[in-house]
Design a protein around this motif. Structure first.
Motif, mmCIF file in Angstrom:
data_model
loop_
_atom_site.group_PDB
_atom_site.id
_atom_site.type_symbol
_atom_site.label_atom_id
_atom_site.label_comp_id
_atom_site.label_asym_id
_atom_site.label_seq_id
_atom_site.Cartn_x
_atom_site.Cartn_y
_atom_site.Cartn_z
ATOM 1 N N VAL A 239 0.846 -1.194 0.000
ATOM 2 C CA VAL A 239 0.000 0.000 0.000
ATOM 3 C C VAL A 239 0.883 1.246 0.000
ATOM 4 O O VAL A 239 0.697 2.178 -0.773
ATOM 5 N N LYS A 240 1.847 1.209 0.883
ATOM 6 C CA LYS A 240 2.811 2.318 0.919
ATOM 7 C C LYS A 240 3.987 1.930 1.797
ATOM 8 O O LYS A 240 3.941 0.930 2.519
ATOM 9 N N VAL A 241 5.040 2.721 1.691
ATOM 10 C CA VAL A 241 6.196 2.556 2.578
ATOM 11 C C VAL A 241 6.309 3.827 3.399
ATOM 12 O O VAL A 241 6.370 4.931 2.842
ATOM 13 N N ILE A 242 6.286 3.657 4.723
ATOM 14 C CA ILE A 242 6.402 4.828 5.584
ATOM 15 C C ILE A 242 7.806 4.873 6.186
ATOM 16 O O ILE A 242 8.462 3.833 6.324
ATOM 17 N N SER A 243 8.263 6.078 6.491
ATOM 18 C CA SER A 243 9.630 6.239 6.995
ATOM 19 C C SER A 243 9.642 7.070 8.263
ATOM 20 O O SER A 243 8.929 8.072 8.368
ATOM 21 N N GLU A 244 10.457 6.658 9.202
ATOM 22 C CA GLU A 244 10.757 7.468 10.388
ATOM 23 C C GLU A 244 12.171 7.967 10.172
ATOM 24 O O GLU A 244 13.144 7.249 10.420
ATOM 25 N N ASP A 245 12.296 9.178 9.625
ATOM 26 C CA ASP A 245 13.618 9.685 9.251
ATOM 27 C C ASP A 245 14.004 10.909 10.068
ATOM 28 O O ASP A 245 14.833 11.711 9.661
ATOM 29 N N VAL A 246 13.392 11.018 11.234
ATOM 30 C CA VAL A 246 13.648 12.180 12.072
ATOM 31 C C VAL A 246 14.540 11.830 13.257
ATOM 32 O O VAL A 246 15.453 12.579 13.623
ATOM 33 N N SER A 247 14.311 10.666 13.834
ATOM 34 C CA SER A 247 14.933 10.350 15.132
ATOM 35 C C SER A 247 16.282 9.668 15.038
ATOM 36 O O SER A 247 16.858 9.289 16.053
ATOM 37 N N ASN A 248 16.786 9.471 13.829
ATOM 38 C CA ASN A 248 18.097 8.826 13.654
ATOM 39 C C ASN A 248 18.100 7.392 14.189
ATOM 40 O O ASN A 248 19.085 6.934 14.762
ATOM 41 N N LEU A 249 16.969 6.718 14.018
ATOM 42 C CA LEU A 249 16.871 5.327 14.451
ATOM 43 C C LEU A 249 16.737 4.439 13.215
ATOM 44 O O LEU A 249 15.859 4.654 12.379
ATOM 45 N N ALA A 250 17.642 3.445 13.121
ATOM 46 C CA ALA A 250 17.662 2.583 11.938
ATOM 47 C C ALA A 250 17.704 1.119 12.356
ATOM 48 O O ALA A 250 17.842 0.800 13.525
ATOM 49 N N PHE A 251 17.613 0.257 11.365
ATOM 50 C CA PHE A 251 17.614 -1.192 11.568
ATOM 51 C C PHE A 251 16.406 -1.634 12.400
ATOM 52 O O PHE A 251 16.531 -2.197 13.483
ATOM 53 N N PRO A 252 15.185 -1.379 11.886
ATOM 54 C CA PRO A 252 13.984 -1.760 12.628
ATOM 55 C C PRO A 252 13.749 -3.270 12.612
ATOM 56 O O PRO A 252 13.585 -3.855 11.555
ATOM 57 N N THR A 253 13.787 -3.880 13.725
ATOM 58 C CA THR A 253 13.695 -5.329 13.983
ATOM 59 C C THR A 253 14.854 -6.081 13.342
ATOM 60 O O THR A 253 15.556 -5.556 12.464
ATOM 61 N N ARG A 254 15.022 -7.313 13.825
ATOM 62 C CA ARG A 254 16.013 -8.218 13.219
ATOM 63 C C ARG A 254 15.272 -9.428 12.669
ATOM 64 O O ARG A 254 14.352 -9.936 13.297
ATOM 65 N N PRO A 255 15.681 -9.926 11.508
ATOM 66 C CA PRO A 255 14.884 -10.964 10.843
ATOM 67 C C PRO A 255 14.841 -12.286 11.599
ATOM 68 O O PRO A 255 13.942 -13.086 11.398
ATOM 69 N N LEU A 256 15.838 -12.502 12.465
ATOM 70 C CA LEU A 256 15.909 -13.781 13.174
ATOM 71 C C LEU A 256 15.266 -13.720 14.551
ATOM 72 O O LEU A 256 15.165 -14.744 15.231
ATOM 73 N N VAL A 257 14.856 -12.529 14.982
ATOM 74 C CA VAL A 257 14.451 -12.367 16.384
ATOM 75 C C VAL A 257 13.003 -11.900 16.462
ATOM 76 O O VAL A 257 12.666 -10.787 16.035
ATOM 77 N N LYS A 258 12.171 -12.765 16.997
ATOM 78 C CA LYS A 258 10.762 -12.438 17.142
ATOM 79 C C LYS A 258 10.595 -11.400 18.257
ATOM 80 O O LYS A 258 11.499 -11.206 19.076
ATOM 81 N N HIS A 259 9.479 -10.809 18.324
ATOM 82 C CA HIS A 259 9.077 -9.918 19.417
ATOM 83 C C HIS A 259 9.757 -8.557 19.402
ATOM 84 O O HIS A 259 9.571 -7.790 20.347
ATOM 85 N N MET A 260 10.559 -8.243 18.393
ATOM 86 C CA MET A 260 11.111 -6.891 18.340
ATOM 87 C C MET A 260 10.101 -5.925 17.716
ATOM 88 O O MET A 260 10.326 -4.719 17.696
ATOM 89 N N ILE A 261 9.064 -6.482 17.170
ATOM 90 C CA ILE A 261 7.916 -5.673 16.769
ATOM 91 C C ILE A 261 6.727 -6.256 17.538
ATOM 92 O O ILE A 261 6.531 -7.472 17.564
ATOM 93 N N PHE A 262 5.982 -5.411 18.215
ATOM 94 C CA PHE A 262 4.913 -5.925 19.080
ATOM 95 C C PHE A 262 3.795 -4.901 19.208
ATOM 96 O O PHE A 262 3.971 -3.714 18.911
ATOM 97 N N LYS A 263 2.639 -5.429 19.636
ATOM 98 C CA LYS A 263 1.484 -4.565 19.872
ATOM 99 C C LYS A 263 1.276 -4.440 21.382
ATOM 100 O O LYS A 263 1.401 -5.418 22.104
ATOM 101 N N THR A 264 0.954 -3.245 21.796
ATOM 102 C CA THR A 264 0.649 -3.032 23.216
ATOM 103 C C THR A 264 -0.838 -3.294 23.458
ATOM 104 O O THR A 264 -1.592 -3.595 22.521
ATOM 105 N N GLU A 265 -1.236 -3.145 24.720
ATOM 106 C CA GLU A 265 -2.648 -3.334 25.070
ATOM 107 C C GLU A 265 -3.522 -2.339 24.309
ATOM 108 O O GLU A 265 -4.702 -2.597 24.051
#
Lengths: 796, 403
Positions: free
Chosen positions: B217-243
């Motif tokens: 649908v689209k690609v969104i970018s967080e290019d303000v906070s200088n944070l890169a490498f979102p999640t690691r492909p081998l490691v679950k739970h680095m992307i999660f939903k809160t309550e």
């Protein structure tokens, strides 16, 4: 060339051999009518040593011969009758024997042993006993196997074929002609095992000559040192060494050969030599060219039943060399040897279909050898060799797409290409300047004591260049480098007057330095650090041999050896493997015990029985450590080896030679803790993976002169079998272990027929006769049944 | 020696070694029984190769070796979806290319039937996200594609090409995603040849894919906070939903390897939105870990525990030894996303880069660990903060799952 055409060629040459075979059979009956042979051995009556060069002469018919290096002689084409045969040798009392030939059903009179007594005069002098070189080497204090290549010179065999039949030796190959081959000796391999040509290190800090590059016709013998490597060889090998000794050719010599093998493999070779005796100049030269498609069919090690034809494994190698030697100048010998080596190799994919990547190299070498006896001092001998090498080499990997085995196309990661999975494109044009100097001084103190001093110095300057890699990576990853190393050794040899005891003590000193730069392998930062290191170390060895009986001797040796880290281990590759300049040298403590019963030249069977046991303890093992997103070499391995080797070989009959050797080597991980921790090592005591532990080789050689009649012909048929027990690719921690290198049993058959007194040779070989499935590592399929034929002409 | 005896001996030895012996049967049924799946890695002597083992165990108490393990590829990643265990090919070139699915038999507490699907070589596939029984997404990190497969039939049914979203090369490195409200949120790592974020593109991209059409649908970018490498492909739970159904994504940055660029932390896509809320981005590299003098230089793994609390392993660059590949510089911490605090967990040793898996079970955060003097599984009581070493393992523990 199409597969069909290649097969036609093989069939054509095979048919020629069959024709020669049939025609020879028809001539047999004629040849067998009324002609006989006389053979035997001439020995010293006191020592039972063979008398090399002793003569046999029948005056009545003016027929004679000289004893060979084993004291063996042969007289052919004798008619029925009574003969007076005279045996003589300088310094010995001559002997005449009456021999009656004929009146029996046999055509050969064999096993005659003639013992000559030294004259009283010669007994008072220092007797120089002529021994064959092979015998002398076997009797050295250190454990050594010697393979005389005289019997293999005409055959289709390669050096690999020969080495794999040797006790304690395995070869690890990536498959195909020109594929990477690693010699494993007693379970140690890589740069731990020295590779020498005429005692000059070939793999210490260079890799441009592979063990299979040396044409078998040029080899006099192969010496395999186990545990202790002579200091005079130089280098820092520690597990053992393979020394290939090149032939001393006759004064006039021409040797041309051509071999055709399966998978469109062509091997041609030319060697010539001319000795202008009156001027003291010896000229020689030669070269060889090898080409192979290597397109054998393999089953994918990953997808059962998927058969893959190796379409991208072509190999070309050209070697050209010259030689000029002066023997009448102040030095006893001054020799110059220029040579040129060009190699081209495609890269065959196993897991995916690599279609374009390849490597290339060109090496120009100039060697100089100097020899002088009594060098400014009686008893002091100088032997120095110096080599300068200029090498250009590179990897080309610029394909924009790569393919799986079903033909599906995938884009390379880098926009500049690359199909090998390196994430960068490569078109490297690396240059390297190498300089080697080996210096040996040997001083004979007296008949019982000698001292030798030797140094081996190497200089290697590397100038890597890979513009497209730099573009792919966004920064310079590789830098010019300078590496220097010096290994100095001093050896003291002592021998008792009765030759019962021989001891050889060696001390070695190692010094090496490295100057280069490195950058962080991560990110596109451009910070560059200097790397300057200078390190030294010491090692020693002692080897002792005791002759219990004239033919039975015991050997023992102990060594504490050092292997200096290689350039690639210290520097990494600038990409995936980071530099590790703090690496320590590996250290190996070894103890060898052996018994040898040797009747070579003393009995018609030439029986040899040898039993060796050994212990090795390898510390600071340099191991490749892979982490999150990179890798580095580290010192953290410890390995203990206990091994036993048994070998016996003999002329079972005059026409049949046989050998069997058995190796059991038990290599175990003895690290107490996991690397960089005090966590108990879960594989402590486990067998080291990916190293065979039980090997058996055996073979028979049938040989007969004029088997099919005629004159000056010789026929040999060889059958060699090799067995390797199944072993694991990983540490064995569960019965569910899957990755195994399966048990293999292979049979090779060789046929050779020579004409005109070893002038023309025709030979054929079937490798892997039973078409057994053989894997190297656990995923490198080796060729199934394959064939080769060869024709060779020698003018002497 | 008698010649005939010698000849007979040669022939006997050759016949002996030539005799065919039945190969040891490959046993694909694992030993072990229980409702806990454990994976451990044992390295070979050369360090470049090795192997891993999965096995079922009954509890995480005591000690366990690998004698009952099923051999899988070196550091193969494992995904468990319901009662199905998916084992992926290891990265590199020394292993097969098959995705293997085992069925967990809950009644017998054993691993049962096995199915395989051949993947492209060196694909970098290391996990899957199940949409339903007939569809799962399988991101191929190296290829820059997402394979769409039927996980029941183990067949490929489609693919999503992401190469047009790649920066600097032809793979956008699709990493570990999550499904929310009919969309598959798939972080793109956008790495250079050294597996590091491009310095001229130090940001986090997320592809939003419609799970009905499999279209981006689209690609969104967080290019303000200088944070890169979102999640690691081998490691679950680095992307999660809160309550609150907010998506949080842990960003590893440069793993602490580039000293001048240690930014790492969390970014957020709030509930009901398909854009980042930059105000909720948090660069944790500036926050001192309570109980220590250090600041995190990378998030290696994480597990959301509820109430804004995250259990995590973070890298401490100052503790990195000469060799980053074997040194233990990874610290277990509790991160409070609401309070913006980080606390060290006392009692769990610093671990290496292999053993960083975190699970949650029965009120406990479960940490795998390979420390300087201790290796195994540690538990952290979420309510009381109590830490216990409960299981010793042979080799690196790299994965644990509770059925």
């Amino acid at each position: 060339m199409s597969l069909q055409n290649r097969n036609s060629k093989i069939l054509y040459i095979s048919s020629i051999i069959i024709y020669l075979f049939i025609s020879s059979v028809f001539s047999t009956s004629y040849a067998q009518s009324g002609l006989y042979s006389l053979t035997g051995t001439i020995l010293d009556s006191y020592t039972n040593e063979p008398l090399v060069g002793a003569t046999v002469f029948i005056k009545d018919i003016n027929l004679g011969a000289a004893a060979d290096e084993n004291g063996f002689f042969r007289l052919d084409n004798l008619k029925e009758g009574n003969y007076k045969v005279n045996f003589s040798f300088v310094g010995y009392e001559a002997k005449t024997k009456s021999i009656s030939i004929g009146n029996t059903n046999v055509t050969e009179f064999t096993d005659i042993v003639i013992k000559l007594k030294p004259t009283a005069e010669s007994l008072e002098q220092v007797t120089i006993i002529a021994k064959s070189k092979a015998r002398k080497l076997r009797e050295r204090a250190m454990p050594i196997s010697v393979i005389s290549m005289n019997s293999l010179n005409g055959t289709v065999n390669s050096v690999s074929d020969v080495l794999t039949k040797t006790v304690g030796v395995t070869l690890r190959s990536s498959g195909g002609i020109g594929g990477a081959t690693r010699v494993s000796l007693r379970g140690l391999e890589g740069k731990r095992i020295g590779f020498f040509i005429d005692e000059t290190p070939m793999n210490d800090q260079s890799d441009f000559i592979d063990i299979n590059d040396i044409p078998i016709e040029m080899i006099d013998r192969i010496e395999i040192y186990k545990g202790v490597v002579p200091a005079k060889f130089g280098g820092s090998a520690m597990g053992g060494a393979v020394n290939i000794v090149i032939k001393e050719y006759p004064d006039k010599y021409l040797d041309v050969s051509y071999g055709l093998e399966s998978f469109n493999t062509h091997k041609s070779q030319l060697v010539f030599k001319r000795n202008i005796k009156d001027k003291g100049i010896i000229l020689g030269g030669g070269g060889g060219f090898t080409y192979s498609d290597n397109d054998y069919v393999m089953e994918s090690p990953y997808t059962p039943g998927l058969m893959i034809k190796r379409e991208h494994d072509k190999y070309k190698k050209l070697l050209i060399g010259g030689n000029v030697k002066f023997t009448k100048l102040w030095f006893d010998e001054i020799e110059f040897e220029p040579s040129y080596v060009r190699t081209y190799k495609q890269i065959q994919g196993i897991i995916k279909d690599v279609r374009k990547a390849e490597t290339h190299s060109d090496a120009i070498l100039l060697a100089n050898n100097l020899k002088k006896k009594d060098f400014f001092l009686p008893g002091l001998d100088l032997d120095m060799s110096t080599t300068f090498a200029y090498t250009m080499y590179g990897l080309v990997d610029t394909a924009r797409y790569w393919y799986d085995w079903y033909g599906n196309e995938f884009s390379s990661f880098s926009i500049y290409g690359g199909e090998l999975g390196n994430r960068y494109a490569s078109d490297s044009h690396n240059k390297k300047i190498s300089f080697f100097n080996k210096l040996n001084f040997e001083y004979i103190i007296n008949a019982n004591h000698s001292l030798s001093f030797n140094t081996f110095f190497t200089l290697a300057n590397g100038y890597p260049k890979n513009d497209i890699q730099e573009l792919s990576m966004g920064k310079v990853m590789v830098f010019d480098s300078k590496m220097r190393s010096l290994v100095a050794g001093i050896t003291y040899d002592a021998r008792t007057t009765d030759d019962k005891l021989l001891n050889s003590l060696t001390l070695r000193y190692y010094l090496y330095s490295m100057d280069t730069k490195k950058t962080s392998i991560y990110g596109s930062g451009d910070k560059v650090f200097d790397v300057n290191l200078l390190k030294n170390d010491v090692g020693f060895s002692d080897a002792i041999r005791y002759r219990i009986l004239p033919d039975f001797m015991a050997k023992a040796s102990v060594a504490y050896d050092v292997r200096v880290p290689s350039e690639s281990e210290l520097l990494g590759d600038g990409y995936a493997v980071s530099a590790s300049e703090n690496l320590l040298p590996e250290r190996n403590t070894s103890v060898n015990l052996g018994l040898l019963y040797d009747l070579t030249g003393k009995h018609s069977t030439n029986l040899q029985v040898e039993l060796n046991g050994y212990y090795m303890y390898l510390q600071n093992m340099i191991r490749y450590t892979k982490g999150l997103i990179g890798a580095q070499y580290q010192n953290f391995g410890e390995m203990r080896t206990l091994g036993i080797e048994f070998e016996t070989k003999a002329d079972i009959f005059k026409f049949l030679y046989g050998y069997v050797n058995v190796t059991y080597q038990d290599l175990r991980d003895v690290r107490k803790y996991e690397d960089s921790s005090t966590v108990p090592n879960s594989t402590r005591g486990k067998r080291m993976p990916n190293i065979p532990y039980f090997l058996v080789n055996g073979g028979l050689e049938f040989h007969k002169e004029n088997l099919f009649g005629g004159r000056g012909q010789n026929t040999r048929v060889l059958a060699d079998c090799s067995f390797i027990e199944e072993y694991f690719y990983d540490f064995e921690v569960t019965a569910n272990q899957k990755r195994r290198i399966p048990r293999s049993f292979t049979v090779d058959l060789t046929f050779e027929h020579s004409f005109f007194n070893n002038t023309l040779f025709i030979s054929a070989k079937v490798r892997n006769l039973t078409n057994a499935k053989v894997l190297s590592e656990f995923n490198r399929p080796l060729p199934g049944r394959n064939f080769g034929v060869k024709i060779r002409y020698v003018l002497k | 020696m008698n010649k005939k005896v010698l000849l007979a001996a040669i022939l006997a030895v050759l016949m002996l070694v030539g005799c065919k012996k039945d190969p040891i049967d490959d046993i694909d049924v694992p030993g072990g029984k229980g409702n806990i799946l454990l994976e451990t890695t044992v390295k070979n002597a050369d360090g470049i190769t090795g192997t891993s083992y999965i096995q079922l165990i009954e509890s995480i108490n005591g000690s366990v070796d690998n004698s009952n393990g099923i051999q899988v590829g070196f550091a193969s990643s494992v995904t468990v979806e319901d009662d199905e265990i998916f084992v992926f090919p290891s990265w590199g070139t020394d292993d097969n290319t098959n995705l293997v699915k085992y069925k967990y038999d809950a009644k017998k507490q054993v691993i049962g039937d096995k199915q395989e699907l051949e993947l492209p070589p060196n694909s970098g596939a290391s996990h899957l996200i199940k949409v339903n029984d007939q569809k799962a997404y399988l991101p191929c990190y190296i290829l820059g594609k997402v394979l769409v497969i039927n996980p029941t039939a183990m067949e490929k049914i489609g693919e999503i090409d992401l190469s047009s979203y790649a920066h600097g090369d032809l793979s956008a490195e699709p990493s570990y995603g999550i499904i929310r409200d009919g969309y598959y949120y798939l972080p793109l790592n956008q790495l250079d040849a050294t597996f590091m974020p491009y310095l001229d593109y130090f940001q986090s991209d997320v592809a939003i894919i419609d799970i009905n059409t499999d279209k981006v649908v689209k690609v969104i970018s967080e290019d303000v906070s200088n944070l890169a490498f979102p999640t690691r492909p081998l490691v679950k739970h680095m992307i999660f939903k809160t309550e609150q159904n907010d998506i949080y994504i842990a960003c590893s940055g440069t793993f602490g390897f580039i000293p001048t660029l240690l930014n790492n932390g969390f970014i957020c896509i709030p509930n009901g939105q398909t854009e980042f809320d930059i105000s909720r981005s948090w660069d944790i590299s500036e926050t001192t870990i309570e109980g220590t003098e250090y600041k995190p230089s990378s998030v290696f793994s994480s597990r959301y525990l509820g109430n804004g609390k995250v259990a995590a392993y973070v890298a401490i660059s100052e503790l990195m030894g000469d060799n980053p590949y074997s040194s233990k510089y990874t610290m277990a911490v509790i991160i409070d996303l609401n309070e913006k605090t980080i606390k060290a967990i006392d009692g769990i040793p610093l671990t290496d880069g292999h053993s960083i898996w975190i699970e949650e079970h029965n009120g406990l955060a479960i940490f795998t660990c390979f420390g300087d003097s201790d290796a195994g599984v540690f538990t952290y009581n979420i309510a009381t903060g109590e830490v216990q070493k409960t299981l010793s393992t042979a080799g690196n523990p790299i994965f644990v799952h509770f059925f």
